[in-house]
Design a protein around this motif. Structure first.
Motif: not given
Length: 105
Positions: A21, A62, A65, A89-93
């Motif tokens: 990311a 988070k 989200k 968005l992912s956690d990594a993003d």
């Protein structure tokens, strides 16, 4: 066999770098409301992002989200907007964006 393992390991590292990311790129969408250097108070409801500690900022992303953050101190009613922004968005993003914001002054 050893050559195959080495090649697999190198390929895995290369792929993880390619798909890592990029917080600066992702943040460009955020900058519309939060400013190029995360310096703006959005609608005077959201504090300047660089003034929030990194752990809290990531936890808030988070929580936006998953829909559990809508109001609260300094975050009055932004949950609906932010849930939509965080959804793709992912956690990594989110971690990459958070790390990028930490570099801004």
């Amino acid at each position: 066999m050893k050559k195959m393992l080495i090649i697999s390991a190198i390929a895995a590292l290369a792929c993880s770098s390619v798909f890592a990311a990029d917080g600066a790129t992702i943040f460009k969408k955020c900058a519309v409301c939060h400013g190029q250097k995360a310096e703006k108070k959005y609608l005077n409801k959201v504090p300047v992002l660089t003034e929030i500690d990194a752990a809290t900022r990531l936890a808030d992303m988070k929580a936006y989200k998953d829909g559990s953050l809508n109001g609260g101190k300094g975050k009055v009613g932004m949950g609906g907007i932010m849930k939509g922004q965080m959804a793709p968005l992912s956690d990594a993003d989110m971690a990459a964006v958070n790390d990028y914001i930490s570099t801004l002054k």
